[in-house]
Design a protein around this motif. Sequence first.
Motif, PDB file in Angstrom:
ATOM      1  N   THR A 183       0.856  -1.182   0.000  1.00 26.16           N
ATOM      2  CA  THR A 183       0.000   0.000   0.000  1.00 26.16           C
ATOM      3  C   THR A 183       0.890   1.228   0.000  1.00 26.16           C
ATOM      4  OG1 THR A 183      -2.021   0.964   0.947  1.00 26.16           O
ATOM      5  CG2 THR A 183      -0.307   0.344   2.518  1.00 26.16           C
ATOM      6  N   ARG A 184       0.363   2.288  -0.562  1.00 30.93           N
ATOM      7  CA  ARG A 184       1.159   3.517  -0.698  1.00 30.93           C
ATOM      8  C   ARG A 184       1.524   4.078   0.675  1.00 30.93           C
ATOM      9  NH1 ARG A 184       1.992   6.552  -5.046  1.00 30.93           N
ATOM     10  NH2 ARG A 184       2.639   8.707  -4.719  1.00 30.93           N
ATOM     11  N   PRO A 185       2.763   4.573   0.843  1.00 27.95           N
ATOM     12  CA  PRO A 185       3.119   5.147   2.140  1.00 27.95           C
ATOM     13  C   PRO A 185       2.304   6.406   2.437  1.00 27.95           C
ATOM     14  CG  PRO A 185       4.917   5.440   0.558  1.00 27.95           C
ATOM     15  CD  PRO A 185       3.864   4.630  -0.125  1.00 27.95           C
ATOM     16  N   ALA A 186       2.054   6.646   3.717  1.00 23.48           N
ATOM     17  CA  ALA A 186       1.343   7.867   4.105  1.00 23.48           C
ATOM     18  C   ALA A 186       2.217   9.062   3.747  1.00 23.48           C
ATOM     19  CB  ALA A 186       1.048   7.847   5.596  1.00 23.48           C
ATOM     20  N   GLY A 187       1.613  10.062   3.149  1.00 22.90           N
ATOM     21  CA  GLY A 187       2.326  11.275   2.767  1.00 22.90           C
ATOM     22  C   GLY A 187       1.270  12.327   2.501  1.00 22.90           C
ATOM     23  N   ASP A 188       1.649  13.445   1.870  1.00 17.06           N
ATOM     24  CA  ASP A 188       0.617  14.464   1.655  1.00 17.06           C
ATOM     25  C   ASP A 188      -0.244  14.185   0.421  1.00 17.06           C
ATOM     26  OD1 ASP A 188       2.443  15.120  -0.270  1.00 17.06           O
ATOM     27  OD2 ASP A 188       3.116  16.971   0.712  1.00 17.06           O
ATOM     28  N   ASP A 189       0.027  13.058  -0.268  1.00 17.08           N
ATOM     29  CA  ASP A 189      -0.795  12.741  -1.443  1.00 17.08           C
ATOM     30  C   ASP A 189      -1.893  11.717  -1.183  1.00 17.08           C
ATOM     31  OD1 ASP A 189       0.973  10.696  -1.105  1.00 17.08           O
ATOM     32  OD2 ASP A 189       1.944  10.891  -3.064  1.00 17.08           O
ATOM     33  N   ILE A 190      -1.986  11.221   0.060  1.00 17.51           N
ATOM     34  CA  ILE A 190      -3.128  10.346   0.401  1.00 17.51           C
ATOM     35  C   ILE A 190      -3.643  10.692   1.792  1.00 17.51           C
ATOM     36  CG2 ILE A 190      -2.299   8.404  -0.991  1.00 17.51           C
ATOM     37  CD1 ILE A 190      -1.714   6.945   1.749  1.00 17.51           C
ATOM     38  N   LEU A 191      -4.866  10.247   2.068  1.00 19.35           N
ATOM     39  CA  LEU A 191      -5.371  10.310   3.430  1.00 19.35           C
ATOM     40  C   LEU A 191      -4.915   9.032   4.130  1.00 19.35           C
ATOM     41  CD1 LEU A 191      -7.241  11.961   5.369  1.00 19.35           C
ATOM     42  CD2 LEU A 191      -8.934  10.186   4.914  1.00 19.35           C
ATOM     43  N   ASN A 192      -4.247   9.213   5.256  1.00 22.58           N
ATOM     44  CA  ASN A 192      -3.751   8.044   5.994  1.00 22.58           C
ATOM     45  C   ASN A 192      -4.941   7.412   6.728  1.00 22.58           C
ATOM     46  OD1 ASN A 192      -2.293   6.142   7.346  1.00 22.58           O
ATOM     47  ND2 ASN A 192      -1.016   7.596   8.483  1.00 22.58           N
ATOM     48  N   GLY A 193      -5.536   6.421   6.095  1.00 28.49           N
ATOM     49  CA  GLY A 193      -6.754   5.812   6.633  1.00 28.49           C
ATOM     50  C   GLY A 193      -6.524   5.187   8.007  1.00 28.49           C
ATOM     51  N   ILE A 194      -7.515   5.352   8.857  1.00 23.68           N
ATOM     52  CA  ILE A 194      -7.446   4.720  10.169  1.00 23.68           C
ATOM     53  C   ILE A 194      -7.576   3.206   9.986  1.00 23.68           C
ATOM     54  CG2 ILE A 194      -8.501   4.621  12.464  1.00 23.68           C
ATOM     55  CD1 ILE A 194      -7.146   7.341  11.720  1.00 23.68           C
ATOM     56  N   THR A 195      -8.371   2.802   8.996  1.00 24.99           N
ATOM     57  CA  THR A 195      -8.498   1.380   8.670  1.00 24.99           C
ATOM     58  C   THR A 195      -7.179   0.855   8.110  1.00 24.99           C
ATOM     59  OG1 THR A 195     -10.741   1.979   8.017  1.00 24.99           O
ATOM     60  CG2 THR A 195     -10.035  -0.278   7.538  1.00 24.99           C
ATOM     61  N   ARG A 196      -6.554   1.659   7.242  1.00 25.43           N
ATOM     62  CA  ARG A 196      -5.229   1.323   6.702  1.00 25.43           C
ATOM     63  C   ARG A 196      -4.246   1.065   7.840  1.00 25.43           C
ATOM     64  NH1 ARG A 196      -0.608   4.056   6.204  1.00 25.43           N
ATOM     65  NH2 ARG A 196       0.712   3.692   4.377  1.00 25.43           N
ATOM     66  N   GLN A 197      -4.252   1.958   8.834  1.00 24.89           N
ATOM     67  CA  GLN A 197      -3.311   1.818   9.948  1.00 24.89           C
ATOM     68  C   GLN A 197      -3.609   0.559  10.763  1.00 24.89           C
ATOM     69  OE1 GLN A 197      -2.932   5.669  12.103  1.00 24.89           O
ATOM     70  NE2 GLN A 197      -3.668   6.613  10.218  1.00 24.89           N
ATOM     71  N   ARG A 198      -4.892   0.241  10.888  1.00 23.50           N
ATOM     72  CA  ARG A 198      -5.255  -0.956  11.635  1.00 23.50           C
ATOM     73  C   ARG A 198      -4.816  -2.223  10.882  1.00 23.50           C
ATOM     74  NH1 ARG A 198      -9.666  -3.615  15.085  1.00 23.50           N
ATOM     75  NH2 ARG A 198     -10.003  -1.696  16.217  1.00 23.50           N
ATOM     76  N   ILE A 199      -4.977  -2.200   9.575  1.00 27.28           N
ATOM     77  CA  ILE A 199      -4.555  -3.360   8.774  1.00 27.28           C
ATOM     78  C   ILE A 199      -3.042  -3.550   8.891  1.00 27.28           C
ATOM     79  CG2 ILE A 199      -4.355  -4.267   6.407  1.00 27.28           C
ATOM     80  CD1 ILE A 199      -7.039  -2.778   5.831  1.00 27.28           C
ATOM     81  N   ILE A 200      -2.308  -2.442   8.905  1.00 25.77           N
ATOM     82  CA  ILE A 200      -0.844  -2.534   9.054  1.00 25.77           C
ATOM     83  C   ILE A 200      -0.505  -3.188  10.405  1.00 25.77           C
ATOM     84  CG2 ILE A 200       1.250  -1.141   9.382  1.00 25.77           C
ATOM     85  CD1 ILE A 200       0.141   0.751   7.182  1.00 25.77           C
ATOM     86  N   ARG A 201      -1.259  -2.814  11.439  1.00 27.33           N
ATOM     87  CA  ARG A 201      -1.019  -3.428  12.759  1.00 27.33           C
ATOM     88  C   ARG A 201      -1.362  -4.920  12.737  1.00 27.33           C
ATOM     89  NH1 ARG A 201      -3.503   1.268  14.667  1.00 27.33           N
ATOM     90  NH2 ARG A 201      -5.373   0.148  15.330  1.00 27.33           N
ATOM     91  N   ILE A 202      -2.470  -5.257  12.094  1.00 28.93           N
ATOM     92  CA  ILE A 202      -2.872  -6.673  12.004  1.00 28.93           C
ATOM     93  C   ILE A 202      -1.789  -7.462  11.260  1.00 28.93           C
ATOM     94  CG2 ILE A 202      -4.522  -8.290  10.936  1.00 28.93           C
ATOM     95  CD1 ILE A 202      -6.725  -6.188  11.417  1.00 28.93           C
ATOM     96  N   ALA A 203      -1.307  -6.889  10.149  1.00 26.09           N
ATOM     97  CA  ALA A 203      -0.287  -7.576   9.348  1.00 26.09           C
ATOM     98  C   ALA A 203       0.973  -7.811  10.179  1.00 26.09           C
ATOM     99  CB  ALA A 203       0.025  -6.753   8.101  1.00 26.09           C
ATOM    100  N   ALA A 204       1.360  -6.792  10.950  1.00 33.59           N
ATOM    101  CA  ALA A 204       2.563  -6.926  11.789  1.00 33.59           C
ATOM    102  C   ALA A 204       2.357  -8.020  12.830  1.00 33.59           C
ATOM    103  CB  ALA A 204       2.888  -5.593  12.451  1.00 33.59           C
ATOM    104  N   ALA A 205       1.187  -8.014  13.459  1.00 34.05           N
ATOM    105  CA  ALA A 205       0.902  -8.995  14.517  1.00 34.05           C
ATOM    106  C   ALA A 205       0.887 -10.415  13.964  1.00 34.05           C
ATOM    107  CB  ALA A 205      -0.429  -8.663  15.183  1.00 34.05           C
ATOM    108  N   GLN A 206       0.484 -10.547  12.694  1.00 30.13           N
ATOM    109  CA  GLN A 206       0.377 -11.883  12.096  1.00 30.13           C
ATOM    110  C   GLN A 206       1.632 -12.268  11.314  1.00 30.13           C
ATOM    111  OE1 GLN A 206      -3.307 -12.074   9.901  1.00 30.13           O
ATOM    112  NE2 GLN A 206      -4.554 -11.915  11.757  1.00 30.13           N
TER     113      GLN A 206
END
Length: 282
Positions: A197-220
């Motif tokens: 997924t695209r890195p958070a920057g000023d060209d996207i909205l850093n989704g709260i769902t996106r951030q949660r998925i990143i946490r889930i991926a790390a945990a798994q």
Amino acid sequence: RIAYVNGRYLPIDAPAVQIEDRGFQFSDGVYEVWLVRDGNFLDHAGHLARLKRSLGELRIDLPMSDAALDIALRETLRRNRLGDALVYLQVTRGVSKRDHAFPVKPVRPSIIITIRPAPRAPVAARAETGIGVITTDDIRWKRCDIKSISLLPNVLAKQAAREAGAFEAWLINAGGEVTEGSSSNAWIVTGEGVLVTRPAGDDILNGITRQRIIRIAAAQGLRLEERAFTVEEALSAREAFISSATSMVMPVVSIDGRPVANGAPGSLAGALRESYEAGLEG
Ligand code: PLP
């Protein structure tokens, strides 16, 4: 339906917003959207933090404590008698004689909360079949990290998707990369099984769902790369999906009418969706 408007609880269709509200005149404001499940605000802290960041970037002072805002959000939800809902909070710079520049004498920002039902079945059914996306130029401004109520490019992109019989539009920058969806973040799974997924920057909205998925991926222990990808890469990917508070994890099965992989929802998207839903119970 009951809305919260500057300290009052009013029917949704009550005349409540002033003509000279800068939200109406200039789209001078920000918003947040929470998914509520069984009365619980999902990722409440994350959405609140993003709201404050958006407000800070626009130098709008929220005229309310966290505790008071929390009470207003919950009370508006309660008055609508909904367990599964979407909660929209809008904050504008306030009411002032029309002039592009900020009011010289600061005015009180306007705060509006509205609620709408978010039944689970239609979203679950959509996840079973997956969605189609179209691609369209990303014609937005350079501060897409701010959750601004100024959404014209997003509106036009979503309308183009609707007219093409697709669910979402993926926005393509000058370099041919997918930035994000008109109201979601964009993801692919490579042939090697890497989540991208695209890195958070000023060209996207850093989704709260996106951030949660990143946490889930790390945990798994899933492999994940935050990097740009193109439509061509998405078309040759093993899976694609979008993420947002409203859609959670939603498989993408076609892009501009061309199938992603075998044209069926991917297994990793399904597993992430399950993990996401399981997290909601906890
Ligand atoms: N990107 C855009 C442009 C959005 O409008 C949204 C949500 O509405 C998202 C991404 C996803 O953000 P979230 O996961 O916080 O809902």
